[in-house]
Every structure is written in structure tokens, then in C-alpha cells.
Design an enzyme around this catalytic site. Structure first.
Site, PDB file in Angstrom:
ATOM      1  N   GLU A  18      11.373  -9.979  -1.061  1.00 27.24           N
ATOM      2  CA  GLU A  18      11.687 -10.238  -2.478  1.00 27.24           C
ATOM      3  C   GLU A  18      12.878  -9.395  -2.937  1.00 27.24           C
ATOM      4  O   GLU A  18      13.738  -9.862  -3.676  1.00 27.24           O
ATOM      5  CB  GLU A  18      10.460  -9.959  -3.351  1.00 27.24           C
ATOM      6  CG  GLU A  18       9.363 -11.011  -3.141  1.00 27.24           C
ATOM      7  CD  GLU A  18       8.278 -10.972  -4.205  1.00 27.24           C
ATOM      8  OE1 GLU A  18       7.954  -9.860  -4.676  1.00 27.24           O
ATOM      9  OE2 GLU A  18       7.748 -12.036  -4.564  1.00 27.24           O
ATOM     10  N   ASN A  55      -2.512   8.514 -17.288  1.00 27.72           N
ATOM     11  CA  ASN A  55      -1.395   7.916 -16.553  1.00 27.72           C
ATOM     12  C   ASN A  55      -0.173   8.820 -16.707  1.00 27.72           C
ATOM     13  O   ASN A  55       0.015   9.432 -17.751  1.00 27.72           O
ATOM     14  CB  ASN A  55      -1.088   6.517 -17.098  1.00 27.72           C
ATOM     15  CG  ASN A  55      -0.257   5.686 -16.138  1.00 27.72           C
ATOM     16  OD1 ASN A  55      -0.672   5.447 -15.003  1.00 27.72           O
ATOM     17  ND2 ASN A  55       0.907   5.260 -16.559  1.00 27.72           N
TER      18      ASN A  55
HETATM   19  C1  LIG Z   1       8.107  -4.396  -4.878  1.00 26.12           C
HETATM   20  C2  LIG Z   1       6.648  -4.786  -4.856  1.00 26.12           C
HETATM   21  C3  LIG Z   1       6.317  -6.133  -5.015  1.00 26.12           C
HETATM   22  C4  LIG Z   1       4.977  -6.505  -5.023  1.00 26.12           C
HETATM   23  N1  LIG Z   1       4.667  -7.833  -5.198  1.00 26.12           N
HETATM   24  C5  LIG Z   1       3.378  -8.205  -5.283  1.00 26.12           C
HETATM   25  C6  LIG Z   1       3.041  -9.566  -5.570  1.00 26.12           C
HETATM   26  O1  LIG Z   1       3.915 -10.424  -5.721  1.00 26.12           O
HETATM   27  N2  LIG Z   1       1.719  -9.886  -5.681  1.00 26.12           N
HETATM   28  C7  LIG Z   1       0.734  -8.955  -5.535  1.00 26.12           C
HETATM   29  O2  LIG Z   1      -0.459  -9.308  -5.679  1.00 26.12           O
HETATM   30  N3  LIG Z   1       1.005  -7.665  -5.238  1.00 26.12           N
HETATM   31  C8  LIG Z   1       2.300  -7.262  -5.113  1.00 26.12           C
HETATM   32  N4  LIG Z   1       2.611  -5.955  -4.842  1.00 26.12           N
HETATM   33  C9  LIG Z   1       1.513  -4.979  -4.626  1.00 26.12           C
HETATM   34  C10 LIG Z   1       0.932  -4.538  -5.969  1.00 26.12           C
HETATM   35  O3  LIG Z   1       1.962  -4.134  -6.836  1.00 26.12           O
HETATM   36  C11 LIG Z   1      -0.066  -3.384  -5.782  1.00 26.12           C
HETATM   37  O4  LIG Z   1      -1.021  -3.774  -4.839  1.00 26.12           O
HETATM   38  C12 LIG Z   1      -0.738  -3.049  -7.122  1.00 26.12           C
HETATM   39  O5  LIG Z   1       0.232  -2.498  -8.005  1.00 26.12           O
HETATM   40  C13 LIG Z   1      -1.876  -2.059  -6.932  1.00 26.12           C
HETATM   41  O6  LIG Z   1      -2.472  -1.799  -8.172  1.00 26.12           O
HETATM   42  P1  LIG Z   1      -3.130  -0.379  -8.433  1.00 26.12           P
HETATM   43  O7  LIG Z   1      -3.847  -0.505  -9.745  1.00 26.12           O
HETATM   44  O8  LIG Z   1      -3.904   0.079  -7.263  1.00 26.12           O
HETATM   45  O9  LIG Z   1      -1.916   0.645  -8.568  1.00 26.12           O
HETATM   46  P2  LIG Z   1      -0.567   0.587  -9.402  1.00 26.12           P
HETATM   47  O10 LIG Z   1      -0.373  -0.723 -10.057  1.00 26.12           O
HETATM   48  O11 LIG Z   1       0.467   1.104  -8.480  1.00 26.12           O
HETATM   49  O12 LIG Z   1      -0.843   1.663 -10.546  1.00 26.12           O
HETATM   50  C14 LIG Z   1      -1.036   3.035 -10.299  1.00 26.12           C
HETATM   51  C15 LIG Z   1      -0.766   3.800 -11.586  1.00 26.12           C
HETATM   52  O13 LIG Z   1      -1.137   5.161 -11.404  1.00 26.12           O
HETATM   53  C16 LIG Z   1      -0.103   6.015 -11.890  1.00 26.12           C
HETATM   54  N5  LIG Z   1      -0.148   7.252 -11.126  1.00 26.12           N
HETATM   55  C17 LIG Z   1       0.063   7.419  -9.795  1.00 26.12           C
HETATM   56  N6  LIG Z   1      -0.099   8.702  -9.448  1.00 26.12           N
HETATM   57  C18 LIG Z   1      -0.422   9.369 -10.585  1.00 26.12           C
HETATM   58  C19 LIG Z   1      -0.742  10.724 -10.864  1.00 26.12           C
HETATM   59  N7  LIG Z   1      -0.759  11.658  -9.911  1.00 26.12           N
HETATM   60  N8  LIG Z   1      -1.022  11.056 -12.148  1.00 26.12           N
HETATM   61  C20 LIG Z   1      -1.024  10.111 -13.140  1.00 26.12           C
HETATM   62  N9  LIG Z   1      -0.754   8.826 -12.918  1.00 26.12           N
HETATM   63  C21 LIG Z   1      -0.453   8.445 -11.648  1.00 26.12           C
HETATM   64  C22 LIG Z   1       1.180   5.207 -11.657  1.00 26.12           C
HETATM   65  O14 LIG Z   1       2.210   5.650 -12.501  1.00 26.12           O
HETATM   66  C23 LIG Z   1       0.702   3.797 -12.006  1.00 26.12           C
HETATM   67  O15 LIG Z   1       0.811   3.550 -13.385  1.00 26.12           O
HETATM   68  C24 LIG Z   1       3.953  -5.540  -4.834  1.00 26.12           C
HETATM   69  C25 LIG Z   1       4.292  -4.187  -4.662  1.00 26.12           C
HETATM   70  C26 LIG Z   1       5.633  -3.815  -4.667  1.00 26.12           C
HETATM   71  C27 LIG Z   1       5.969  -2.357  -4.490  1.00 26.12           C
END
Ligand SMILES: Cc1cc2nc3c(=O)[nH]c(=O)nc-3n(C[C@H](O)[C@H](O)[C@H](O)COP(=O)(O)OP(=O)(O)OC[C@H]3O[C@@H](n4cnc5c(N)ncnc54)[C@H](O)[C@@H]3O)c2cc1C
Length: 397
Positions: free
Chosen positions: A170, A38
Site C-alpha cells: 500500500e 493514550n
Molecule cells: C501502514 C499500515 C496499514 C495497515 N492496513 C491495514 C488494513 O488495511 N486493514 C487492517 O485490518 N489492518 C491494517 N493494518 C494493521 C492494523 O493497523 C493494526 O492491526 C491495528 O492498528 C491494531 O490495533 P490495536 O488496537 O492493537 O493497536 P493500534 O491501533 O496500533 O493502537 C495502539 C494505541 O496505543 C498507543 N500506545 C502505544 N504505546 C503506548 C504507550 N506506551 N503509552 C500510551 N499509549 C501507547 C498508540 O499511540 C495507539 O494509539 C495496517 C497497519 C499498518 C502499519
């Protein structure tokens, strides 16, 4: 040479952290080497980012150190930036080294999608990470200081939020709650401040129950949010936004929440994608790469009606659990589990004490929906960090 299979998880967001925690629980001693990569040494709650962005909550309530969530005797945590995924070589290139894998879990999360709107990438801010929200928060406050230094700069008091989907609504709600505080602190007449929420789709919160959408908009209108629904942003410049109607809004702050796409590293790896998302199979595997699992915002799955599931934390978490089970099954030569999404409902916060929710087949609004939002947040904290994390980061009132 070690014959222990190597599992590499890219990203410690909702999907990645759940995968890591479940692997840690299910794998036997020396059954596999697990590495979690990460770019930060903390995990952040993306669903909570709108609050520190507006300045209504602290950054620290929005993140937790990854080492508090995993057992580092069982999982190697590598703090680095992933730069390239080399599928043919089964390698991942990091900023400061290379990792080889037998099984790869891609959970790198999404990126803002600007749909090619000129100037958005250059001039608009996005709510994506702790660093991005820290910047937005400071920027907003600075606009009040700038205005007080030169009261002819009225653009400093105009705030445009592009997108009235969940994150846009939000954020706008939190911003509307924050403005009166800033006005008081900087001695600015609140009537001079304008918050515009611009959405190209014919409705705010597209896909949500129309009665709840109406309620949400009424709440926000009372907080002086000005909606421009069914109006596209045509261009974003250093001076503000130009709308498809020809109207120009001069604003020193433009925050874009209007779209999300998969991580560009996935396309660069050679996967076929739709807006950066890869169509995975029922077991969460990538096409033609049985040893690669893609989850969260980078994956594309369809519901029974053939419509894609929206990228949410809820689906990313559920995928993380099944992904871990399937990686373990692959190592043990056992049968894979099909991923079936279980929709627990949707809640959109509307600022202090207000929200709209659709859950358990019912609609909720106002205080009760706001409590539901807290329950959802606390449930997540409990899942990843037990009661200790709930007590430390949970919001009870
Ligand atoms: C403002 C906001 C409000 C939201 N509200 C909701 C809600 O109320 N309910 C809901 O269900 N969803 C909500 N979402 C959507 C939800 O946050 C995402 O769908 C979710 O975070 C996706 O999870 P993920 O594991 O795919 O990625 P993420 O949780 O985004 O995690 C990705 C990780 O990878 C890391 N990363 C990225 N690129 C690299 C790289 N090149 N090298 C190393 N590390 C890297 C990042 O730092 C992060 O830690 C919201 C999104 C936003 C932006």
C-alpha cells in the site's frame, strides 16, 4: 473509600477505542470508573497511514481527537505514556503518575519487528504513527531538494521499501503515485527515480489469492515499482541496503514494513509471549490473570486450522467489542462471551483508483476494489464517530 471497580484501558487505537465506546454504552451510572490512557490526545487510523507517509493525503484526514469519540463525563482520558505494567500490584506506571486497576485492557498495538537484521532499527524508517509518517513524508520531499542542490547525489532518488505485505504494497503504491508530483515540483526527470520493493518471502502479499497478487504486482510494475521478491535484506546501512544476493542498493530512503511484533511493555510485565504477542483465551483474558484482557496486535489467537490470526484492525475492533462485554460481565458476575472472529474480507489499496480485494467469497480488482476500500474506511468512521465523522474525514471520490 470508593468500591466502584476501576477499569483501565491502555491504548486508544482500534481495539482500545472500541472497548471504551462499548463500555461507555453498556455501563450504568457509577457502575465502574473507566480510564483510557493514550500517548496522544488523538486516535489515528493506522490503516490509512501509508497515504500521509507518501504525501498523497493529509495528516489531518488520518486522525481525530479522542474527546470527539468518547464521553468524557463517563470516561477519564489520560494523555500519557505507559511505562510499566505491574501485574502483581495491579498498577500501571505512567510517565507522570500511577494508576491502579481492578480490570485492565491492554490494547497498546504493535511495534516494528526487524528480525535482528543489522542496521534496520537504526537506519530504516517505519510507518507506525502520525509522528513517524510525518517524518517519512518530510524526508522524501527533502531528498528531492537535496538532489537538486547536488545532482551527483543519485542515492537521494532511490527509495527502498522492505516488505511486500499489505502495508509495504500500500505504501509503495502511494509513493509511486506521489513521485511524478515531486518530480514536477522539483524539476527532476522521473526516469532517474527508482522505487524498490524487497520481500524475503517467495511472493508479494503472502497469504493472498495468487491471481490478485499477480494483478497487484502488474499494476505496481506499470507505476515503475521494481520488485525483488524472494530476496532478503541482509543489512541496512546509512547508505542503503545490502541484499542476500550480494547486491547493494544505494538509497537515502529505506522504509521497513516487513514485520510487526507485540509491544515490549507486555514482555516486560512478565507475560509469556511469541514475538511480543500473548496467547489469550476465548474470552480475551491473559493467562493466569483473569482481570487482564489483551486485544489487538498484542494478542495471539488461533483459527480452526490452528494458524494464528494476522494482526489486523478488523480483529482488534471485533475484540474490542467482546472485551467490553466481558469486562461488564465480570463486574456483574455474569457469563462471559466467547470471541469468534468474523472475517469480513481483505482489501489492499494500490494507489489512486486501484486495489485488490477478497470479500464475501469473491475476488475484486481495480476500481471496484478501490471503492470497497473506501467503504471499509467509511464504515469504520461511522462505527466510531457516526455520520459526522464520515462527512468530515471520509474520502468519497
Ligand atoms: C501502514 C499500515 C496499514 C495497515 N492496513 C491495514 C488494513 O488495511 N486493514 C487492517 O485490518 N489492518 C491494517 N493494518 C494493521 C492494523 O493497523 C493494526 O492491526 C491495528 O492498528 C491494531 O490495533 P490495536 O488496537 O492493537 O493497536 P493500534 O491501533 O496500533 O493502537 C495502539 C494505541 O496505543 C498507543 N500506545 C502505544 N504505546 C503506548 C504507550 N506506551 N503509552 C500510551 N499509549 C501507547 C498508540 O499511540 C495507539 O494509539 C495496517 C497497519 C499498518 C502499519
Amino acid at each position: 473509600m470508593s468500591t466502584i471497580p476501576k477499569i483501565v484501558i491502555l491504548g486508544a487505537g482500534y481495539g482500545g477505542i472500541l472497548t471504551a465506546q462499548r463500555l461507555q454504552k453498556e455501563l450504568n451510572y457509577n457502575e465502574a470508573d473507566v480510564t483510557l490512557v493514550n500517548r496522544h490526545d488523538y486516535h489515528y487510523f493506522t490503516t490509512h497511514l501509508h497515504m500521509p507517509a507518501a504525501g498523497t493525503d493529509s495528516i489531518d484526514n488520518t486522525r481525530v481527537s479522542i474527546s470527539k469519540l468518547i464521553d468524557e463525563f463517563k470516561i477519564d482520558l489520560v494523555k500519557s505514556n505507559v511505562q510499566e505494567i505491574r501485574l502483581a500490584e495491579k498498577k500501571v506506571v505512567l510517565q507522570d503518575g500511577t494508576l491502579s486497576y481492578d480490570y485492565l485492557v491492554i490494547a497498546l498495538g504493535g511495534e516494528p519487528e526487524t528480525f535482528g537484521i543489522p542496521g534496520l532499527a537504526e537506519h530504516a524508517m517505519t510507518i507506525r504513527s502520525i509522528n513517524s509518517v510525518r517524518f517519512i513524508r518530510q524526508h522524501i520531499e527533502y531528498q528531492f531538494a537535496l538532489y537538486k542542490a547536488d545532482e551527483s547525489r543519485t542515492e537521494c532518488l532511490n527509495f527502498v521499501v522492505g516488505g511486500a505485505g499489505f502495508s509495504g504494497i500500500e505504501f509503495v503504491a502511494e509513493l509511486a503515485d506521489r513521485i511524478p508530483e515531486l518530480c514536477k515540483e522539483y524539476d527532476v526527470d522521473p526516469n532517474l527515480v527508482n522505487i524498490y520493493n524487497v520481500e524475503a518471502a517467495p511472493t508479494a502479499l503472502p497469504g493472498f489469492d495468487p491471481e490478485l497478487v499477480e494483478y497487484a504486482m502488474d499494476v505496481l510494475k506499470k507505476k515503475k515499482v521494481q520488485f525483488k521478491i524472494g530476496v532478503a535484506i541482509k543489512e541496512c546501512t546509512a547508505d542503503g541496503v545490502l541484499l542476500a544476493t550480494g547486491e547493494e542498493i544505494k538509497a537515502a530512503t529505506v522504509v521497513w514494513t516487513g514485520g510487526i511484533r507485540g509491544n515490549r511493555l507486555i514482555e516486560a510485565a512478565g507475560f509469556e509471549t511469541a514475538r511480543g504477542r500473548v496467547k489469550i483465551n476465548d474470552f480475551l483474558q491473559a493467562p493466569e490473570h483473569d482481570n487482564v484482557f489483551i486485544i489487538g496486535d498484542n494478542s495471539l489467537m488461533f483459527n480452526e486450522e490452528g494458524r494464528p490470526y494476522p494482526p489486523t484492525a478488523q480483529i482488534a475492533m471485533q475484540q474490542g467489542v467482546v472485551c467490553a462485554q466481558n469486562v461488564v460481565a465480570a463486574i456483574r458476575g455474569k457469563e462471559f462471551k466467547k470471541f469468534v472472529f468474523s472475517n469480513k474480507g481483505t482489501v489492499a489499496s494500490l494507489g489512486k483508483g486501484e486495489a485488490v480485494a477478497s470479500a464475501f467469497g469473491k475476488k475484486y480488482k481495480g476500481w471496484i476494489a478501490a471503492q470497497l476500500k473506501k467503504v471499509v474506511d467509511m464504515r469504520y468512521l461511522f462505527i466510531i464517530g457516526g455520520i459526522g465523522l464520515v462527512l468530515k474525514k471520509g474520502r468519497f471520490l
